[in-house]
Motif scaffolding. Structure first.
Motif, mmCIF file in Angstrom:
data_model
loop_
_atom_site.group_PDB
_atom_site.id
_atom_site.type_symbol
_atom_site.label_atom_id
_atom_site.label_comp_id
_atom_site.label_asym_id
_atom_site.label_seq_id
_atom_site.Cartn_x
_atom_site.Cartn_y
_atom_site.Cartn_z
ATOM 1 N N ALA A 66 8.138 78.558 -41.170
ATOM 2 C CA ALA A 66 7.670 80.283 -39.565
ATOM 3 C C ALA A 66 7.986 79.316 -38.306
ATOM 4 C CB ALA A 66 6.277 80.055 -39.481
ATOM 5 N N VAL A 97 8.259 83.283 -42.061
ATOM 6 C CA VAL A 97 6.545 83.115 -42.130
ATOM 7 C C VAL A 97 6.505 84.215 -43.019
ATOM 8 C CG1 VAL A 97 4.302 84.175 -40.409
ATOM 9 C CG2 VAL A 97 7.301 84.498 -39.702
ATOM 10 N N GLY A 134 4.364 85.634 -46.384
ATOM 11 C CA GLY A 134 2.975 86.457 -46.325
ATOM 12 C C GLY A 134 3.786 87.732 -45.250
ATOM 13 N N ALA A 146 -2.752 74.167 -40.323
ATOM 14 C CA ALA A 146 -3.765 74.691 -39.378
ATOM 15 C C ALA A 146 -3.258 75.696 -38.743
ATOM 16 C CB ALA A 146 -3.719 73.257 -38.692
ATOM 17 N N GLY A 147 -4.130 76.589 -38.856
ATOM 18 C CA GLY A 147 -4.213 77.564 -37.800
ATOM 19 C C GLY A 147 -4.768 77.944 -36.685
ATOM 20 N N LEU A 148 -5.365 79.176 -36.533
ATOM 21 C CA LEU A 148 -7.000 79.473 -35.468
ATOM 22 C C LEU A 148 -7.226 78.287 -34.714
ATOM 23 C CD1 LEU A 148 -8.035 82.201 -37.799
ATOM 24 C CD2 LEU A 148 -6.614 82.095 -36.407
ATOM 25 N N PRO A 149 -6.898 78.188 -33.657
ATOM 26 C CA PRO A 149 -7.594 76.439 -33.048
ATOM 27 C C PRO A 149 -9.259 76.852 -32.989
ATOM 28 C CG PRO A 149 -6.328 77.545 -31.137
ATOM 29 C CD PRO A 149 -6.092 78.410 -32.997
ATOM 30 N N ASN A 194 -3.635 73.180 -29.898
ATOM 31 C CA ASN A 194 -2.022 73.520 -30.343
ATOM 32 C C ASN A 194 -1.118 73.779 -29.494
ATOM 33 O OD1 ASN A 194 -3.433 72.506 -33.083
ATOM 34 N ND2 ASN A 194 -3.087 74.193 -33.684
ATOM 35 N N ASN A 223 -4.502 78.400 -41.938
ATOM 36 C CA ASN A 223 -3.919 79.538 -40.719
ATOM 37 C C ASN A 223 -4.237 81.306 -41.814
ATOM 38 O OD1 ASN A 223 -1.680 81.222 -41.487
ATOM 39 N ND2 ASN A 223 -0.843 79.920 -39.261
ATOM 40 N N PRO A 224 -4.795 81.955 -41.292
ATOM 41 C CA PRO A 224 -5.380 83.000 -42.093
ATOM 42 C C PRO A 224 -4.403 83.963 -42.583
ATOM 43 C CG PRO A 224 -4.840 83.555 -39.528
ATOM 44 C CD PRO A 224 -4.467 81.816 -39.574
ATOM 45 N N LEU A 225 -2.846 83.603 -42.320
ATOM 46 C CA LEU A 225 -1.945 84.112 -42.760
ATOM 47 C C LEU A 225 -1.244 84.813 -44.254
ATOM 48 C CD1 LEU A 225 1.302 84.583 -39.999
ATOM 49 C CD2 LEU A 225 -1.053 86.105 -40.859
ATOM 50 N N GLN A 253 -4.924 86.513 -45.965
ATOM 51 C CA GLN A 253 -4.288 88.095 -45.522
ATOM 52 C C GLN A 253 -3.331 89.145 -46.209
ATOM 53 O OE1 GLN A 253 -3.838 88.460 -41.304
ATOM 54 N NE2 GLN A 253 -6.056 87.562 -40.632
ATOM 55 N N ARG A 293 10.443 95.373 -45.364
ATOM 56 C CA ARG A 293 8.831 95.335 -44.750
ATOM 57 C C ARG A 293 8.638 95.666 -43.547
ATOM 58 N NH1 ARG A 293 6.212 92.314 -48.360
ATOM 59 N NH2 ARG A 293 4.116 92.131 -47.123
ATOM 60 N N LEU A 349 5.399 90.732 -37.662
ATOM 61 C CA LEU A 349 4.148 89.644 -37.521
ATOM 62 C C LEU A 349 2.993 91.072 -36.779
ATOM 63 C CD1 LEU A 349 5.672 86.413 -35.075
ATOM 64 C CD2 LEU A 349 4.475 86.706 -37.817
ATOM 65 N N THR A 378 1.656 83.189 -34.707
ATOM 66 C CA THR A 378 1.333 83.560 -35.563
ATOM 67 C C THR A 378 0.367 82.388 -35.894
ATOM 68 O OG1 THR A 378 2.345 80.277 -36.547
ATOM 69 C CG2 THR A 378 3.936 83.122 -37.402
ATOM 70 N N GLY A 379 -0.896 82.515 -34.976
ATOM 71 C CA GLY A 379 -2.197 82.488 -35.351
ATOM 72 C C GLY A 379 -2.717 81.161 -35.316
ATOM 73 N N MET A 380 -1.532 79.973 -34.413
ATOM 74 C CA MET A 380 -1.687 78.649 -34.694
ATOM 75 C C MET A 380 -2.067 78.288 -33.283
ATOM 76 S SD MET A 380 0.540 75.736 -33.634
ATOM 77 C CE MET A 380 1.494 75.846 -33.189
ATOM 78 N N CYS A 381 -1.925 78.880 -31.955
ATOM 79 C CA CYS A 381 -1.670 78.340 -30.819
ATOM 80 C C CYS A 381 -3.202 78.458 -29.852
ATOM 81 C CB CYS A 381 -0.467 78.272 -30.032
ATOM 82 S SG CYS A 381 -0.351 79.596 -29.240
ATOM 83 N N PHE A 410 -7.821 86.766 -31.639
ATOM 84 C CA PHE A 410 -5.970 86.773 -31.364
ATOM 85 C C PHE A 410 -5.040 88.034 -31.430
ATOM 86 C CE2 PHE A 410 -6.805 81.874 -32.737
ATOM 87 C CZ PHE A 410 -7.660 82.027 -31.853
ATOM 88 N N VAL A 442 -2.662 87.201 -34.632
ATOM 89 C CA VAL A 442 -2.956 88.402 -36.289
ATOM 90 C C VAL A 442 -3.938 89.110 -36.192
ATOM 91 C CG1 VAL A 442 -2.716 85.927 -37.238
ATOM 92 C CG2 VAL A 442 -4.513 85.525 -36.215
#
Lengths: 500, 278
Positions: A207, A248, A250, A272-275, A292, A433-435, A438, B27, B89, B218-221, B234, B237
């Motif tokens: 990604a 990315v 998904g 990892a995602g969502l801190p 992060n 990571n949620p993607l 989802q 998409r 995204l 992308t939901g990481m930081c 967030f 996402v």
């Protein structure tokens, strides 16, 4: 979350034994008596002066010299029944690679490492050896000081790279099977290396704009220089691995789309995602970062070189980093390097419960990092511009052990105090990571948002789809991710050959 | 690398960027965004997708040249390449048959709201479009928007138009005359905030497309966290679309301008380094 014990596969056990009885090993064992080996002192890793290194991002450890490495290798007793191999999540044949160093065959030693570990120069730098291979080292049982296995691993692979003599194994003819690896972090890179060596056609989808995952956005230059990572990625390219960045999974395309393109097996290593945050008042004030975000700004986006690079980062004069893991150490040492007068770890338990590598804690202390143990923030206080200016903290004491076996911190009533800070880095872990969950409705997701797997095979509920690393574990280490990846790679190979 | 097909100035300071991205173009859904980097030293910034063409394999965004990244983008031309262009995204906008929907947009949001207007019309809604421009020469894509709009309103302070009001005043007037089932607003934070406040008394569901600072997208930081109904979300996402009546606007205003001084420093540096050199 379920954890996995490493057990040696029968092949590895047999190989181990075969190596042990080889003539050169026997002779080497005879050459120096065990008693003498046990008397040799552990070779200290040369490192840069604390006062010099805490102002820049150059690497802290300088690496053992050849002479030191050979002495350190001599300390290894080459035990008949070595424990270290089982202590390694990827099952490296530790005695053999160390004895090759003792014999002066450094490049051969690096090749031995690469049989089981695609990223040895990285693991030699970032693995928590003291809780893995070195923890169970028989020399540690005998003398209290284990062989410096990690430092030797780093030595062998660094020598191979620096001599420009990186061995590229002969790749068998293409099997024609296409494999998609989702995420170019430690797990994904490991699967890519393992399966490329088996002749499969590998594409790694990433990604971000650089490969490496946490190795590039998270772990700072002073602990893992980018050129080391680049060399490992380059090695994978030479094995025929293709990388597709800015993809990315998904979102840009789903697993189904990739199946249509002819991919037969998949490895989900999206990490990892969502801190996680503390969920206390004031947490979205300006000047409060997740680890992060802080590390990504500095490492991946090079904010330390702002305005030459466009991404800024708040410098912070009084910086508090919340947490006690490796990521927290990386963050606090980064803050110091960016010029913080106060760079402090604020941790709710005590020193012994800190999950960080001991070496990182030592280095941090030398560099002038303060440690505030048994302390937890209860709220953040902002100024008129919504910028954090202080945090209210509570003192803790240790109570009964909790489910992790560590003593639970209990707040001391009425112990509130104010700590003045202008930057806070929250480093208390991530959720997966949620993607991928989802966007892949068929994929079974656990209650923490993690991808569910069969721990023996790392297979998910979807046929041909395997997973490993933080997307499964939530937040672990590079080497555990690589351990998962090795298991998954073996199973994926069987699956592709129609015997899985 | 992603190839630029077209970069043109639509009106002063607002540009269209069309790139070759065939996989993405298949998409894209209304309301989604892309993360891009104008050059190797650039920042990762989000841009809302303003249009796409699955057959041609292209994706377009409309952006306003305000900071270093967007100024850099505004100087690129067809054939140039972007080191980062990733997406689509974010969660797509909710598109259903709601009844009568008003879409309110301003500046880059005039372009960003276009796919939503189109999709809502195609889903069988009566679509009112309300566009805010400071002056008549800042209007663009009027014809396209009108094609999918049952009614088209403009709020402006320019003598060229009949209206001499800000967008919430016009929105309130529409509300007095018509029953709206939903309002969707895209544009600068202040525009989305004022639209949400205008519909709050009547409790008309108002969706806003939030534009906080992002880094990875992308939901990481967690850079883009916003408070929605007292809970941290967030935007990359969980959004970017949220209920405008549940957003903590104050927090968003503060967080959006938190790098203000750095942005100026960055612009000055870049102007000195790049522009004067040539």
């Amino acid at each position: 979350m379920a954890d996995k014990k490493t057990e040696l596969s029968p092949e590895l056990k047999a190989r181990q034994k075969a190596g042990f009885i080889e003539e050169w090993r026997k002779e080497m064992r005879k050459a120096i008596p065990v008693k003498e080996r046990m008397k040799m002192p552990r070779q200290k890793m040369p490192e840069r002066e604390a006062d010099e290194r805490n102002k820049d991002f150059e690497e802290v450890n300088l690496g053992l010299k050849a002479k030191e490495a050979v002495i350190e290798a001599k300390r290894c007793l080459d035990c008949a029944n070595p424990q270290c191999v089982a202590g390694c999540p990827v099952g490296i044949d530790i005695p053999t690679f160390i004895k090759l160093i003792e014999a002066g065959k450094f490049s051969e030693s690096a090749r031995k490492l690469k049989e089981t570990n695609s990223l040895p120069s990285i693991c030699g730098r970032v693995c928590p050896q003291e809780t893995q291979c070195e923890e169970v080292c028989n020399l540690k049982k005998a003398t209290g000081v284990p062989v410096a296995i990690g430092n030797l691993e780093r030595f062998a692979s660094d020598v191979e790279r620096m001599e420009g003599d990186v061995f590229i194994p002969k790749i068998p003819p293409s099997t024609g099977h296409k494999v998609a690896i989702l995420g170019a972090g430690p797990a994904g890179l490991t699967v890519a290396g393992e399966l490329a060596k088996k002749g499969h056609q590998i594409t790694v989808f990433e990604a971000l704009h650089m490969a490496g995952g946490v190795l590039v956005y998270g772990i700072p230059e002073f602990r893992l220089p980018k050129k080391i990572l680049d060399a490992e990625i380059d090695y994978l390219r030479k094995l025929g691995v293709e990388f597709r960045m800015n993809f990315v999974v998904g979102m840009t395309a789903t697993l189904d789309d990739l199946k249509q393109e002819g991919y037969e097996a998949f490895f989900v290593g999206t990490g990892a995602g969502l801190p996680n945050f503390m969920r206390i008042p004031g947490e979205n004030l300006i000047g409060i970062y997740s680890a992060n975000e802080y590390l990504t700004r500095v490492n991946l986006m090079r904010a330390y070189d702002f305005p030459k690079y466009d991404t800024p980062v708040f410098p912070g004069h009084r910086v508090a980093v919340l947490g006690g893991g490796n990521v927290a150490m990386d963050s606090v040492r980064t803050a110091k390097r960016l010029g913080a007068e106060l760079a402090a770890i604020v941790y709710r338990r005590s020193r012994v419960e800190m999950p960080a590598r001991i070496e990182e804690v030592h280095h941090a202390e030398e560099e002038g990092i303060e440690f505030h143990f048994l302390t937890t923030p209860t709220r953040f206080i902002g100024d008129e511009n919504h910028k954090v200016k202080a945090m209210e903290c509570l003192r803790m004491e240790l109570g009964e052990p909790d489910s992790s076996g560590r003593r639970r911190p209990v707040p001391i009533e009425g112990s509130e105090f104010i700590m003045e800070v202008d930057l806070v880095v929250v480093s208390i872990g991530n959720s997966p990571n949620p993607l991928i969950g989802q966007t892949t409705p068929e994929l079974e997701i656990g209650k923490w948002g993690n991808v569910e797997v069969d721990w023996d095979t790392m297979a998910t509920n979807m046929e041909g789809v395997y997973a490993g690393g933080d997307i499964v574990r939530g937040g672990a280490t590079v080497i555990l991710a690589m351990g998962d990846a090795r298991v998954a790679a073996g199973e994926m190979h069987k699956y592709l050959n129609g015997s899985g | 690398m992603t190839k630029i097909i077209r970069r043109e100035r639509l009106v002063p300071n607002i540009h269209l960027l069309e790139v070759e991205a065939p996989e993405m173009a298949r998409r894209c859904k209304p309301g989604q965004f892309v993360m891009l980097m104008p050059d190797e030293r650039g920042e990762r910034i989000p841009l809302t997708i303003a249009d796409w063409d699955a057959e041609k394999g292209t994706v377009s965004s409309v952006f306003m040249a305000v900071g270093t990244s967007t100024q850099k983008l505004a100087l690129l031309k067809a054939g140039d390449e972007l080191p980062v262009y990733a997406g689509p995204l974010g969660k797509p906008a909710e598109i259903e048959k709601f009844g009568t929907v008003l879409c309110a947009g301003g500046c880059y949001g005039i372009g960003a709201i276009y796919p939503i207007v189109r999709a809502l019309k195609e889903a069988g809604n009566t679509v009112y479009t309300l566009i805010d421009v400071k002056a008549n020469f800042l209007m663009y894509w009027e014809e396209r928007l009108k094609r999918y709009s049952d009614e088209f309103f403009v709020s402006s302070r320019d003598s060229f138009f009949d209206c001499k009001e800000y967008i919430p005043n016009v929105l309130e007037k529409v509300l007095q005359k018509s029953k709206l089932d939903r309002v969707i607003s895209i544009g600068c934070t202040y525009l989305m905030y004022t639209c949400s406040e205008a519909t709050r008394p009547k409790g008309i569901k108002t969706i806003v497309s939030l534009n906080p600072v992002m880094v990875d997208g992308t939901g990481m930081c967690g850079a883009c966290r916003c408070t929605i109904e007292g809970r941290t979300k967030f935007a990359c996402v969980d959004g970017p679309d949220f209920d405008g009546h549940a957003v903590d606007w104050d927090e968003l205003f503060y967080r959006r301008k938190s790098y203000f001084e750095d942005e100026i420093r960055s612009m000055c540096y870049w102007e000195k380094e790049s522009l004067l050199k040539e």
